[in-house]
Design a protein around this motif. Structure first.
Motif, short mmCIF file in Angstrom:
data_model
loop_
_atom_site.label_atom_id
_atom_site.label_comp_id
_atom_site.label_asym_id
_atom_site.label_seq_id
_atom_site.Cartn_x
_atom_site.Cartn_y
_atom_site.Cartn_z
N HIS A 53 33.02 48.05 29.86
CA HIS A 53 33.81 47.19 31.25
C HIS A 53 32.91 46.90 32.34
O HIS A 53 32.32 48.38 32.91
CB HIS A 53 35.37 48.38 31.53
CG HIS A 53 36.22 47.71 32.49
ND1 HIS A 53 36.59 48.80 33.09
CD2 HIS A 53 36.71 46.85 32.56
CE1 HIS A 53 36.89 48.55 33.63
NE2 HIS A 53 37.68 47.08 32.88
N ILE A 54 33.86 46.15 32.92
CA ILE A 54 32.74 45.72 34.68
C ILE A 54 33.79 46.21 35.28
O ILE A 54 35.25 45.41 35.26
CB ILE A 54 31.94 44.74 34.74
CG1 ILE A 54 31.00 44.82 33.13
CG2 ILE A 54 31.58 44.40 35.49
CD1 ILE A 54 30.17 43.97 33.67
N VAL A 55 33.52 46.69 36.60
CA VAL A 55 35.03 46.80 37.45
C VAL A 55 34.41 45.51 38.85
O VAL A 55 32.94 46.01 39.67
CB VAL A 55 35.13 47.51 38.24
CG1 VAL A 55 36.82 47.65 39.54
CG2 VAL A 55 36.45 48.89 36.89
N SER A 56 34.53 44.64 39.29
CA SER A 56 34.46 43.69 40.15
C SER A 56 34.72 43.13 41.56
O SER A 56 36.07 43.08 40.51
CB SER A 56 33.80 42.22 39.14
OG SER A 56 33.23 41.12 40.67
N SER A 57 34.66 43.14 41.75
CA SER A 57 35.06 42.61 43.85
C SER A 57 35.65 40.83 42.94
O SER A 57 35.01 40.44 42.29
CB SER A 57 34.25 42.34 44.32
OG SER A 57 34.87 41.15 45.52
N THR A 58 37.08 40.45 43.96
CA THR A 58 37.15 39.26 43.59
C THR A 58 37.15 38.15 44.11
O THR A 58 36.18 37.15 43.93
CB THR A 58 38.76 39.31 44.03
OG1 THR A 58 39.69 39.86 43.19
CG2 THR A 58 39.16 38.17 43.36
N HIS A 59 36.25 38.80 45.31
CA HIS A 59 35.78 37.76 46.36
C HIS A 59 34.30 37.39 45.82
O HIS A 59 33.17 38.38 46.94
CB HIS A 59 35.84 38.98 47.19
CG HIS A 59 37.37 39.22 47.51
ND1 HIS A 59 38.33 37.20 48.27
CD2 HIS A 59 37.93 40.08 48.17
CE1 HIS A 59 39.22 38.14 48.67
NE2 HIS A 59 39.55 39.69 48.02
N ILE A 60 33.40 37.19 44.93
CA ILE A 60 32.43 36.76 45.05
C ILE A 60 31.71 35.25 44.78
O ILE A 60 32.84 34.35 43.61
CB ILE A 60 31.87 37.45 43.87
CG1 ILE A 60 32.76 37.24 42.18
CG2 ILE A 60 31.58 38.83 44.16
CD1 ILE A 60 32.72 37.66 41.26
N TYR A 61 30.60 34.30 43.94
CA TYR A 61 30.61 33.10 44.15
C TYR A 61 31.45 33.26 43.36
O TYR A 61 30.96 33.60 41.60
CB TYR A 61 29.23 33.55 43.51
CG TYR A 61 28.59 32.26 42.57
CD1 TYR A 61 28.41 30.84 43.36
CD2 TYR A 61 27.42 32.44 42.09
CE1 TYR A 61 27.97 29.41 43.10
CE2 TYR A 61 26.28 31.15 41.41
CZ TYR A 61 27.43 30.23 41.84
OH TYR A 61 26.32 28.98 41.48
N GLU A 62 31.87 31.71 42.68
CA GLU A 62 32.51 31.46 41.90
C GLU A 62 30.99 31.15 40.45
O GLU A 62 32.19 30.68 39.28
CB GLU A 62 32.88 30.00 42.20
CG GLU A 62 34.03 29.39 41.00
CD GLU A 62 35.68 30.33 40.81
OE1 GLU A 62 35.44 30.68 40.19
OE2 GLU A 62 34.91 31.63 41.53
N GLY A 63 30.18 31.21 40.53
CA GLY A 63 29.57 31.03 39.42
C GLY A 63 29.56 32.39 38.42
O GLY A 63 29.66 32.48 37.44
#
Length: 445
Positions: free
Chosen positions: A108-118
């Protein structure tokens, strides 16, 4: 060399490893990193082949190692304050390899929503097909939200230092502390900031990735990506979470050997990426591309300093124009992350940001088509100023609600400010605003 200033290091750091002794003989050492544009290298003697495949000594095949690529990696590691760097064929390759070196099926990864769309697509679609789930955190300034998203199977936190497209900044020390409590790495995409403006590893991050095609190269000529690791992997603390780093290795004849962590210590993460992930998936950069990225790095501080100064002037000018509804630039006091920007971006606030025109998509189209100094293209970090309409390009496949949540409206435009004379940039923007606002409205009979 590490005690010298940033601009001195960006020019001199890679030279010492640019020419292997076996390739030069008695010839003079090249002052500029040579381009070893070759698929492979001859072995000087029979035993050298075994030494390479057994202990990794010397060079054999460019997919595994190349002196031109090594020189750029050495420079990047030094500039980011990391232990080692790994150069790859693109920024997407860098993000992919960095994450696949950490997470396996069921992880599992936790990521910011605010990232490059790719990158969002990579996490949401491609990596998900490998059995790896991702939770996206919308409120990236909420430390508790990051903490709450972590599961027992979480193996990485991911975010951008300066986000695409609304210039959100991450409080890296705060989120790094969350990651540290759980024994997992914080991975930061530092493309927008560059190591000249911000060095995430110094603020507590563990892994940094770059699209080297952007500011590091600076000239828009080549693709490339990079991973830089802090060298702080703690096998005793986190080994159980990353069994592939601490499991016994396979030696000659299939005899069990030391683990990657035993062989490389704190560099286990990037050693695994270099030895197992990158060469097997194969996103090898061309030595020619590596050379051009290295040439770009030599002027990184000069370009980014000028670009950031230009961007601040442009953002301030746009914010005062009645035709502009909003400007999302962290260097402006009105931006929600301005305090973080002042704290962490002492050398400049970066040069990529969005602004939203009063009007609709047609207004944005008229504006873009009227520009003459700005180049309309999908890229950023170039010495030239660039413009793009996210709603019809990078964010075209999102719903209206998803675009609005990311700060992308029909009149939103992304700019990457270059090194041109700022008066020319402002004149170009002013003329385009006049055209966009004053254009006649078609009358339907």
């Amino acid at each position: 060399m590490s005690r010298r200033g940033f601009s001195t290091r960006q020019v001199h750091q890679g030279v010492a490893v640019s020419v292997p002794a076996s390739a030069t003989g008695s010839a003079p050492t090249a002052r500029v990193t040579p381009i070893y544009l070759t698929a492979g290298f001859e072995f000087d003697e029979y035993a050298a082949a075994g030494a390479h495949f057994g202990a990794g000594e010397g060079y054999a095949y460019t997919r595994i190692g190349n002196p031109t690529i090594d020189a750029v990696e050495h420079t990047l590691a030094a500039l980011e304050g990391g232990s080692q760097a790994l150069l790859l064929a693109s920024g997407q390759a860098a993000t992919t390899v960095a994450l696949l070196a950490l997470v396996e099926a069921g992880g599992h990864i936790v990521s910011s929503t605010h990232i490059y769309e790719g990158t969002r697509g990579l996490l949401r679609d491609n990596i998900a097909r490998l059995g790896i789930d991702t939770t996206f955190v919308d409120a990236i300034d909420d430390v508790d939200a990051w903490e709450a998203a972590i599961r027992p199977e979480t193996r990485a936190l991911f975010a951008e230092s300066i986000s695409n497209a609304t210039n959100r900044l991450l409080d890296i020390p705060a989120i790094a502390e969350v990651a540290r409590r759980h024994g997992i790495p914080l991975v930061i995409d530092n493309t927008f900031a560059t190591p000249y403006l911000l060095r995430p590893i110094e603020l507590g991050a563990d892994v940094v990735v770059h699209s080297a095609s952007k500011f590091l190269a600076g000239h828009g000529s080549v693709l490339g990506g990079a991973i830089v690791d802090s060298g702080r992997f703690d096998a005793e603390r986190s080994g159980a979470l990353y069994p592939h780093l601490v499991a016994p290795g396979r030696g000659p004849g299939g005899v069990p050997g030391p683990s990657i962590a035993e062989r490389t210590g704190g560099d286990a993460r990037i050693a695994y990426a270099r030895e197992s992930v990158a060469p097997r998936f194969g996103p090898t950069p061309s030595p020619l591309n590596a050379f051009l990225i290295g040439q770009g790095i030599e002027t990184l501080s000069l370009r980014v300093e000028r670009q950031s100064a230009n961007a601040l002037a442009v953002a301030q000018w746009l914010a005062a124009r009645p035709e502009v509804a909003s400007v999302d630039y962290a260097g402006l006091p009105a931006h929600r992350d301005h305090a973080l920007a002042v704290r962490d971006l002492a050398a400049g606030f970066g040069s990529v940001f969005t602004f939203t025109l009063r009007g609709d998509a047609d207004t944005a189209q008229r504006f873009v088509e009227a520009l003459e100094v700005f180049t309309h293209m999908t890229h950023l970090g170039d010495v030239r100023s660039l413009v793009l309409h996210p709603a019809t390009t990078s964010h075209a496949f999102l719903t209206d609600a998803e675009r609005r949540a990311l700060g992308v409206e029909p009149g939103t435009l992304r700019v990457s400010i270059g090194i041109e004379d700022v008066a020319d940039l402002l004149g170009d923007l002013s003329a385009a605003l006049d055209v966009a606002v004053d254009a006649p409205v078609a009358v339907v009979a």
